[in-house]
Design an enzyme around this catalytic site. Sequence first.
Site, PDB file in Angstrom:
ATOM      1  N   SER A 233       0.852  -1.185   0.000  1.00 19.60           N
ATOM      2  CA  SER A 233       0.000   0.000   0.000  1.00 19.60           C
ATOM      3  C   SER A 233       0.886   1.232   0.000  1.00 19.60           C
ATOM      4  O   SER A 233       2.094   1.166   0.263  1.00 19.60           O
ATOM      5  CB  SER A 233      -0.898  -0.006   1.244  1.00 19.60           C
ATOM      6  OG  SER A 233      -1.748   1.115   1.282  1.00 19.60           O
ATOM      7  N   CYS A 234       0.302   2.392  -0.315  1.00  9.13           N
ATOM      8  CA  CYS A 234       1.034   3.664  -0.275  1.00  9.13           C
ATOM      9  C   CYS A 234      -0.003   4.778  -0.199  1.00  9.13           C
ATOM     10  O   CYS A 234      -1.025   4.616   0.452  1.00  9.13           O
ATOM     11  CB  CYS A 234       1.960   3.808  -1.493  1.00  9.13           C
ATOM     12  SG  CYS A 234       1.095   3.797  -3.085  1.00  9.13           S
ATOM     13  N   GLY A 235       0.230   5.897  -0.858  1.00  8.68           N
ATOM     14  CA  GLY A 235      -0.740   6.981  -0.846  1.00  8.68           C
ATOM     15  C   GLY A 235      -1.871   6.765  -1.833  1.00  8.68           C
ATOM     16  O   GLY A 235      -3.040   6.922  -1.499  1.00  8.68           O
ATOM     17  N   GLY A 237      -1.517   4.045  -4.527  1.00 11.16           N
ATOM     18  CA  GLY A 237      -1.271   2.846  -5.320  1.00 11.16           C
ATOM     19  C   GLY A 237      -0.141   2.964  -6.317  1.00 11.16           C
ATOM     20  O   GLY A 237       0.025   2.084  -7.169  1.00 11.16           O
ATOM     21  N   TRP A 262      -3.882   4.426   0.757  1.00 16.50           N
ATOM     22  CA  TRP A 262      -4.311   5.305   1.840  1.00 16.50           C
ATOM     23  C   TRP A 262      -5.355   6.323   1.391  1.00 16.50           C
ATOM     24  O   TRP A 262      -6.132   6.816   2.208  1.00 16.50           O
ATOM     25  CB  TRP A 262      -3.121   6.015   2.474  1.00 16.50           C
ATOM     26  CG  TRP A 262      -3.470   6.592   3.815  1.00 16.50           C
ATOM     27  CD1 TRP A 262      -3.610   7.905   4.150  1.00 16.50           C
ATOM     28  CD2 TRP A 262      -3.780   5.841   4.993  1.00 16.50           C
ATOM     29  NE1 TRP A 262      -3.986   8.023   5.465  1.00 16.50           N
ATOM     30  CE2 TRP A 262      -4.090   6.768   6.009  1.00 16.50           C
ATOM     31  CE3 TRP A 262      -3.818   4.474   5.288  1.00 16.50           C
ATOM     32  CZ2 TRP A 262      -4.441   6.371   7.292  1.00 16.50           C
ATOM     33  CZ3 TRP A 262      -4.157   4.081   6.574  1.00 16.50           C
ATOM     34  CH2 TRP A 262      -4.473   5.031   7.557  1.00 16.50           C
TER      35      TRP A 262
END
Length: 277
Positions: A233-235, A237, A262
């Site tokens: 996951s990240c901000g 994708g 996120w």
Amino acid sequence: MPVPPIPGPLVTADWLAAHLGRVVVFDASVGAHRGAPARIPGARPFDLDGDLSDHTAPAPHTMPAAAAFEEAVRGLGVDDTDTVVVYDAAGIYSSARAWWMLRATGFDRAAVLDGGLPAWTAAGLPVEAAPAVYDGPRGSFTARLRPGLLVDADTVAGALADPAAAVLDARTRERFAGTAPEPRPGLRGGHMPGALNLPFGELQGPGGLMRPAGELRAAFEALAPGRERLYFSCGSGVTACVLALGATLAGYGRTAVYDGSWSEWGAPSDRPVATGG
């Protein structure tokens, strides 16, 4: 001349220079680097801020439906028999997202340029003083979805409760802890309870090149020992796919990217959020 096979998910600037003209080259830069006035000769735009994301979805950079993705990639002149190399002007930032999207639609003849445009120019290789463009014939690319490479929030929630799996967050340590504000307005600070933090930049070494496979494996094992099922996951994708690239280089085979990341989980909702390290 025959289309060269890719040597793996990562290619060097020297390899690309030797095969330029026989491979499709995509510039997948985003944000401030999008439309930069310099490109690898012949590069075409893989526009993640444009047609290559679903703008009807609430989260940015959402994967388009298979038919829309197929149409967009065909419009960029890609055939199923082509070899594709993706780069971005930041190094390895958004190029891995384009690579993962192609992989998720069944296309395995794609690789990321190690170090991106900075590595290309550092090697003294030529650039064209123009943004990436394409106005040639349509291709015959066929999207064949591979379920499970891009997953939703419910799947990630299940992974967080699975002792055989690990959810790794590629954001900075400050954003993960909730001590730095999110760049997108309205999102809560912090992380998914049970998630682990591995900032994507820590998988890169000098010059923005990916670290050797053994070092990558050690980084994942140190954080999630014995767990072979990894979710990223990240901000939004994008940089989660840098972790997916690193895990692939390290020999992991059961990996997935949380498409909403996120931007979805951190939006106001009843999904739990934790703060701190």
